[in-house]
Design an enzyme around this catalytic site. Structure first.
Site, PDB file in Angstrom:
ATOM      1  N   GLU A 121     -87.047  36.593  78.496  1.00 16.05           N
ATOM      2  CA  GLU A 121     -88.418  37.051  78.743  1.00 16.05           C
ATOM      3  C   GLU A 121     -88.867  36.733  80.168  1.00 16.05           C
ATOM      4  O   GLU A 121     -89.957  36.202  80.397  1.00 16.05           O
ATOM      5  CB  GLU A 121     -89.366  36.452  77.710  1.00 16.05           C
ATOM      6  CG  GLU A 121     -89.033  36.891  76.294  1.00 16.05           C
ATOM      7  CD  GLU A 121     -90.031  36.412  75.248  1.00 16.05           C
ATOM      8  OE1 GLU A 121     -90.979  35.688  75.614  1.00 16.05           O
ATOM      9  OE2 GLU A 121     -89.869  36.767  74.073  1.00 16.05           O
TER      10      GLU A 121
ATOM     11  N   GLU B  96     -84.331  38.090  69.308  1.00 16.55           N
ATOM     12  CA  GLU B  96     -85.443  37.476  68.582  1.00 16.55           C
ATOM     13  C   GLU B  96     -85.983  38.514  67.606  1.00 16.55           C
ATOM     14  O   GLU B  96     -86.308  39.632  68.015  1.00 16.55           O
ATOM     15  CB  GLU B  96     -86.551  36.989  69.528  1.00 16.55           C
ATOM     16  CG  GLU B  96     -86.113  35.834  70.400  1.00 16.55           C
ATOM     17  CD  GLU B  96     -87.236  35.283  71.282  1.00 16.55           C
ATOM     18  OE1 GLU B  96     -88.421  35.545  70.980  1.00 16.55           O
ATOM     19  OE2 GLU B  96     -86.915  34.593  72.273  1.00 16.55           O
TER      20      GLU B  96
END
Length: 781
Positions: free
Chosen positions: A407, A487
């Site tokens: 991220e 995720e």
């Protein structure tokens, strides 16, 4: 102490490799002159590593300045000091200190002189301290740890020397730190090729000639291949020696049979053995295919994975080896076959356990890059920290993929700088370890900038965080991309607008039905500190394990869809449970695994969920059948019943082909009359490190755990060990982490005790108001 099977182990009379964890002194302060040998540290606290000082401090509420990203725990600035003797016999040898992890900004001093500085808290580092020592006398090591800028990580990081420290003593000519690199370029059932690259260092001021001998030993200890090579080492230099072997009928490292070989390396100088070094490794073949996913030893394997952080309940970040092993073993039992280390390199003892038990690992170096907590250090340190991870961990057969970021802000960069940064990280990984692919995980960015700016194109393997709607279109648009769910929501709830089309089924099925997606990694498998969903919660509470590593009812679903053995697991939807459940899109229905509910004159209706992989399930309430139901008639391998609540007994019986193959039950417990103690291990090793995890249960006269009679429980430890911590699984609990008293939660708590360094009995006593004391005797030997 557990064998360090997958890190490089150094044994034999030629080399000393010993623990440096004991007999430290510590202060959470910044006294001037603490690095100087004559400084008075008599008022400091005696500590044993592994040590996480954040777990010893009070919580800070938001009003007091506490931050949910750190679990409302504190950092600070601390000092460690340790004196040790240096025998005169070490004269002419090289002495180094190896730190597995210090959080963070660690400055190391020896006898008052600064040896080095290491800012990143998650990577290992080592210093040659030979020239700083006083042979034949007492010597001082002092470490300044600065976490005054807390919080500095996503998420809870801990503070202090939270991983092992090692003392290494070698001949000036020796195998370098993490100096062997073992790969298996070609593997079949009939034969395997093994390539070994050994870096031998020469700390002498003159060139030397050495003989390098290598033996491959099978899992049973049998020598299966030998090689000897000659090498000329330059003065104050090093040389990499390459040797190749053939192993017939290899015993492969696999998930169900994780066989480990050992490379024994011997260095001779002038005909004398001067170093001996052992490296465990596995013979296995891994391959990724953009259409068919991941292959292990030629067999297609879907990774059933979980993202985990490095903290472990009240142990914080200071997780002893036995606790690392316990986490992996319990995850394996539930059905996991893969773990992503989010978002930093793990302790090597964790990887050792994955090697021994057969668990695939994605090893991750960083979370954010230059735009995050690592900003100040990125330019000068990224290559050093990446090398620390890759070189240290590349012999672990469990590690199948390097992940270099998560991220990152750079994924949205439109100048090309972000893609260039990722390309540099990938190139460095491939230089250090050509045998594995490199991945980056992307964020839930619905602008999809990372597919327009060249960012994702910089790697072959792309992790998708919460981007299920784009799998099929991306696979069609980027057919050479290797995709995995880095995720994943463990459960789709109605609160997620973009997931509306997925609500009727668990996300696992979207991964299982697509061969081109090689793995599913739920966020997160285990509850963790930090990323608080709001005070008083100290952590993220939506894993399928609580912080004690107890399975929550939702784990029954994954047992049902991941395991071949017949599974029936009962759960009750209970809207009265605490709503501290994290963000809505991660939230399971509120589930309980007991049958103690409030009594009413008019019985309340309850919904029972049965997670199962059986064909049919029959439900009984107080021996009255509510009929059989077919699993195929319900989504999510979950059969549902609604029935009036009646105290007593609920039984679910699972059938395959008409034959009963599995059963689960819930029973109403009465009043608590006793405390029951159950240890996972009653015989401990007297190494000062070994652990026993002790379940504490409030039980009724029939031995049933009483879920609705919670009360404070106190633990006392006497004898050949010490109390380490206590927990109850509740992330919103207000009690200090390391105190030996906590309230039970749903009738249970957990105590962790640690063996001392001398043999003897170790007695654990638990007490609670209104109940007789319970005792458990452990043996340390």
């Amino acid at each position: 102490m557990l064998p360090l099977l997958a890190c490089t182990i150094c044994l034999g009379a030629e080399r000393l490799h010993q623990s440096f964890d004991f007999d430290w002194r510590f202060t959470l302060a910044a006294p001037a002159g603490a690095e100087v040998p004559g400084f008075d540290d008599s008022a400091w606290t005696s500590v044993q590593l592994l040590h996480d000082w954040s777990m010893t401090l009070p919580y800070l509420s938001p009003e007091e300045g506490g931050k949910g990203s750190m679990g409302f725990m504190q950092g600070g600035l601390g000092w460690y000091r340790k004196t040790f003797a240096v025998p005169t016999a070490w004269k002419g040898r090289r002495v180094s200190l190896e730190f597995d992890g210090v959080y963070h900004r660690a400055t190391v001093y020896v006898n008052g002189r600064e040896v080095g500085f290491h800012p990143y808290g998650y990577t290992a580092f080592a210093y040659d301290i030979t020239d700083y020592l006083i042979p034949g006398g007492e010597n001082l090591v002092a470490v300044r740890v600065d976490h005054s800028d807390c919080p500095t990580s996503r998420w809870y990081s801990g503070s202090g020397i939270y991983r092992h420290v090692w003392l290494n003593v070698t001949d000036p000519v020796h195998v370098g730190l993490w100096g062997t690199y073992v790969t298996t370029p070609a593997v079949s059932a009939e034969q395997a090729s093994v390539r070994v690259e050994t870096t031998v260092e020469n700390d002498l001021s003159r060139p030397v000639a050495v003989s390098l001998g290598s033996e491959l030993r099978s899992p049973s200890g049998r020598v299966v291949a030998r090689r000897a090579s000659e090498a000329a080492l330059p003065a104050a230099g090093r040389e990499a020696v390459i040797q190749e072997f053939t192993v017939d009928a290899p015993e492969l490292w696999d998930l169900d049979s994780p066989q480990l070989y050992t490379l024994v390396t011997t260095v001779r100088r002038g005909g004398k053995v001067v170093d001996r070094y052992e490296t465990p490794f596995g013979i296995r073949d891994i391959r990724f295919d953009p259409d068919k996913g991941f292959f292990l030893n030629g067999r297609s394997v879907k990774m059933k994975g979980g993202d985990i952080h490095q903290d472990a309940g009240s142990l914080g970040a200071a997780i002893p080896d036995r606790a690392q092993e316990r986490r992996v073993r319990l995850m394996k039992d539930t059905g996991f076959n893969a773990i992503r280390c989010s978002h930093n390199p793990p302790a090597r003892e964790f990887l050792d356990a994955c090697d021994r038990l057969g668990m695939l690992v994605i090893d991750e170096s960083f979370d954010k890059w230059k735009f995050g907590y690592y900003t100040e250090w990125y330019d000068d340190w990224w290559a050093k920290d990446l090398a620390s991870m890759v070189i240290r961990d590349r012999n672990h057969p469990s590690v199948v993929l390097w992940s270099v970021g998560n991220e990152t802000m750079e994924q949205g960069d439109k100048t090309g700088a972000g893609a260039a940064r990722l390309a540099a990280l990938r190139a460095e990984c491939e230089r250090l370890d050509p045998s594995r692919k490199v991945a980056v995980t992307t964020a839930p960015d619905y602008n999809r900038t990372f597919d327009k700016n060249g960012f994702n194109a910089a790697v072959e393997v792309v992790g998708y965080n919460y981007q299920e709607p784009f799998f099929d279109s991306d696979h069609a648009q980027f057919p050479d991309r290797i995709i995995y769910g880095s995720e994943v929501f463990p459960y789709y709830s109605a609160g997620r607008e973009r997931m509306r089309e997925y609500i009727e089924r668990n996300p696992w099925y979207d991964y299982a039905s697509r061969d081109f997606i090689f793995g599913y990694f739920m966020w997160a498998a285990i509850d963790y500190w930090g990323e608080s969903s709001g005070w008083p919660s100290k952590g993220w509470p939506t894993g399928i394990y609580d912080v004690c590593m107890r399975e929550k009812p939702s784990a029954g679903f994954f047992r049902a869809v991941w395991k071949e053995d017949p599974v029936v697991r009962l759960a009750v939807e209970d809207p009265s449970l605490p709503l501290d459940r994290g963000k809505d899109m991660w939230t399971w229905p509120l589930l309980a695994s007991h049958w103690n509910f409030p009594r009413h004159d008019n019985p309340q209706m309850v919904e029972l969920d049965v997670f199962t992989n059986c064909d049919e399930v029959e439900l009984f309430v107080n021996d009255v059948s509510l009929g059989r139901r077919r699993t195929a008639d319900f989504p999510n391998n979950t059969i549902k019943w609604r029935t009036p609540y009646k105290p007593g007994r609920v039984v679910a019986r699972g059938y395959r082909d008409g034959v009963e193959v599995a059963v689960d039950e819930l029973r109403t417990a009465g009043d608590a009359v006793a405390i029951r103690l159950r240890a996972d291990r009653t015989d401990l090793t007297a190494d000062g490190q070994d652990l026993s995890h002790i379940d504490i249960e409030l039980v009724d006269a029939r031995g049933l755990v009483v879920p609705d009679a919670d009360r404070p429980v106190r633990v006392r430890v006497e004898g050949a060990g010490r109390f380490l911590c206590m927990d109850n699984g509740d992330t919103a609990d207000a009690g200090a982490q390391l105190r030996p008293d906590k309230p039970s939660c749903f009738g249970r708590a957990l105590a962790v005790v640690q063996a001392g360094r001398a043999a003897g009995p170790l007695r654990v006593t638990a007490s609670a108001d209104g109940l007789p004391e319970a005792e458990l005797l452990l043996i340390v030997k």
